[in-house]
Design a protein around this motif. Structure first.
Motif, PDB file in Angstrom:
ATOM      1  N   UNK A 226     -16.925  -0.520   3.037  1.00  0.00           N
ATOM      2  CA  UNK A 226     -16.945   0.935   3.188  1.00  0.00           C
ATOM      3  C   UNK A 226     -15.543   1.546   3.135  1.00  0.00           C
ATOM      4  N   UNK A 227     -14.514   0.677   3.048  1.00  0.00           N
ATOM      5  CA  UNK A 227     -13.148   1.185   3.067  1.00  0.00           C
ATOM      6  C   UNK A 227     -12.721   1.656   4.437  1.00  0.00           C
ATOM      7  N   UNK A 228     -13.263   1.027   5.474  1.00  0.00           N
ATOM      8  CA  UNK A 228     -12.941   1.407   6.846  1.00  0.00           C
ATOM      9  C   UNK A 228     -11.682   0.724   7.337  1.00  0.00           C
ATOM     10  N   UNK A 229     -10.544   1.348   7.071  1.00  0.00           N
ATOM     11  CA  UNK A 229      -9.261   0.712   7.373  1.00  0.00           C
ATOM     12  C   UNK A 229      -8.425   1.495   8.396  1.00  0.00           C
ATOM     13  N   UNK A 230      -9.052   2.432   9.125  1.00  0.00           N
ATOM     14  CA  UNK A 230      -8.313   3.173  10.153  1.00  0.00           C
ATOM     15  C   UNK A 230      -7.780   2.182  11.191  1.00  0.00           C
ATOM     16  N   UNK A 231      -6.505   2.280  11.538  1.00  0.00           N
ATOM     17  CA  UNK A 231      -5.878   1.237  12.344  1.00  0.00           C
ATOM     18  C   UNK A 231      -6.392   1.152  13.780  1.00  0.00           C
ATOM     19  N   UNK A 232      -6.942  -0.009  14.109  1.00  0.00           N
ATOM     20  CA  UNK A 232      -7.256  -0.374  15.489  1.00  0.00           C
ATOM     21  C   UNK A 232      -6.469  -1.627  15.851  1.00  0.00           C
ATOM     22  N   UNK A 233      -6.427  -2.566  14.913  1.00  0.00           N
ATOM     23  CA  UNK A 233      -5.582  -3.756  15.027  1.00  0.00           C
ATOM     24  C   UNK A 233      -4.843  -3.853  13.690  1.00  0.00           C
ATOM     25  N   UNK A 234      -3.714  -3.142  13.558  1.00  0.00           N
ATOM     26  CA  UNK A 234      -3.043  -3.037  12.259  1.00  0.00           C
ATOM     27  C   UNK A 234      -2.566  -4.382  11.724  1.00  0.00           C
ATOM     28  N   UNK A 235      -2.569  -4.495  10.412  1.00  0.00           N
ATOM     29  CA  UNK A 235      -2.151  -5.731   9.742  1.00  0.00           C
ATOM     30  C   UNK A 235      -0.744  -6.140  10.163  1.00  0.00           C
ATOM     31  N   UNK A 236       0.126  -5.176  10.391  1.00  0.00           N
ATOM     32  CA  UNK A 236       1.480  -5.481  10.842  1.00  0.00           C
ATOM     33  C   UNK A 236       1.462  -6.314  12.126  1.00  0.00           C
ATOM     34  N   UNK A 237       0.581  -5.947  13.070  1.00  0.00           N
ATOM     35  CA  UNK A 237       0.485  -6.684  14.322  1.00  0.00           C
ATOM     36  C   UNK A 237      -0.252  -8.005  14.152  1.00  0.00           C
ATOM     37  N   UNK A 238      -1.208  -8.036  13.244  1.00  0.00           N
ATOM     38  CA  UNK A 238      -1.907  -9.302  12.963  1.00  0.00           C
ATOM     39  C   UNK A 238      -0.911 -10.344  12.481  1.00  0.00           C
ATOM     40  N   UNK A 239      -0.085  -9.957  11.521  1.00  0.00           N
ATOM     41  CA  UNK A 239       0.913 -10.887  10.992  1.00  0.00           C
ATOM     42  C   UNK A 239       1.917 -11.280  12.071  1.00  0.00           C
TER      43      UNK A 239
END
Length: 287
Positions: A226-239
């Motif tokens: 659905x393209x649901x990418x609003x930040x809750x656990x951002x990729x920056x923090x995942x990495x």
């Protein structure tokens, strides 16, 4: 009413602090950018000029900051660190996602100062923080953990006491690692389905109906499509968290090859401009 200090008012810290304030506790807050505290102050919180000022009268102190460096500065800064001003008998609670090595360093510093430390990172994101549905993964002495129980219950729905101080940090990195690996492979498999020409939505629905698909992955697959990418656990923090896993694994003399490979996927997503997107945004590498 408990005298509480809350250090760090990011996306999670603001919400956790708001629940403590709403429950009627005497709350003092500090954040590197003080403007962020405006809403809490308008509802009765006191704003401190630095961490030491925030904790000087506190019974319980929570910290929720970005990483090892920020945590070290908050607690151990010679000029403004909270540890030097922490009253005898107060309990310090590090809720940040930090390395196990860092928690060990903090623990040594607290022991040397004769002060109490509990590490209590958490599972959950912004909606859970707002609703008081966080899951706390706690390491520390039993008496300290029990004393914190009423406050944990305001912010969360479950508390898992997993061992002594530092155990919480290990379990938290395990949780984030497991979550990150699952979503990375889910994203690439959606790309695989797309490349094959089959109906991706139908394939996803079928996989979601099988026992091999975790509830978290089922929700994430829907968001990816659905393209649901609003930040809750951002990729920056995942990495960042996979970096902490690698750091601790090296210190402990163990190998995490799958975690290392997964970290490279999120690093690639950052390089391609998706750092601020939610973890589900990793699907943009493939779809």
């Amino acid at each position: 009413m408990t005298k509480i200090a809350f250090l760090g008012l990011g996306a999670m810290g603001q919400r956790m602090a708001a629940r403590l304030l709403s429950a009627g506790h005497d709350l003092t807050v500090w954040n590197r950018s003080p403007d962020v505290a405006a809403a809490l102050v308008s509802h009765g919180a006191k704003l401190a000029i630095d961490p030491a000022d925030a904790v000087k009268d506190a019974e319980i102190v929570f910290s929720m900051v970005r990483d090892d460096a920020a945590s070290s500065d908050v607690w151990l800064s010679p000029e403004s660190g909270a540890l030097n001003a922490l009253p005898e008998g107060a309990i310090a609670v590090e809720c940040s996602t930090v390395s196990h090595g860092h928690i060990k360093q903090l623990s040594d510093a607290f022991d040397a100062a004769g002060r109490k430390l509990v590490d209590a990172p958490l599972a959950g994101s912004r909606p859970q923080a707002e609703q008081g549905q966080l899951i706390f993964l706690v390491g520390g002495e039993t008496s300290n953990v029990e004393a914190l129980g009423p406050l944990f219950s305001i912010m969360g729905s479950a508390v898992h006491h997993v061992g002594g101080t530092g155990a919480g940090s290990i379990v938290k990195l395990m949780v984030n690692g497991l979550f990150g690996v699952q979503l990375a492979v889910a994203a690439e498999l959606l790309g695989f389905a797309k490349a094959s020409g089959i109906d991706v939505a139908g394939a996803s629905e079928a996989i979601g109906a099988t026992p091999v698909c975790s509830p978290a992955v089922k929700l994430a697959i829907g968001a990816m499509q659905a393209g649901g990418f609003a930040p809750m656990f951002p990729i920056d923090l995942v990495e960042k968290d996979f970096g902490l896993l690698a750091q601790d694994a090296e210190t402990l003399g163990t190998s995490l090859p799958l975690s290392a490979a997964t970290r490279s996927v999120y690093a690639k997503a950052k390089e391609q401009g998706f750092a601020g997107d939610n973890i589900t945004g990793v699907a943009q590498l493939y779809l």
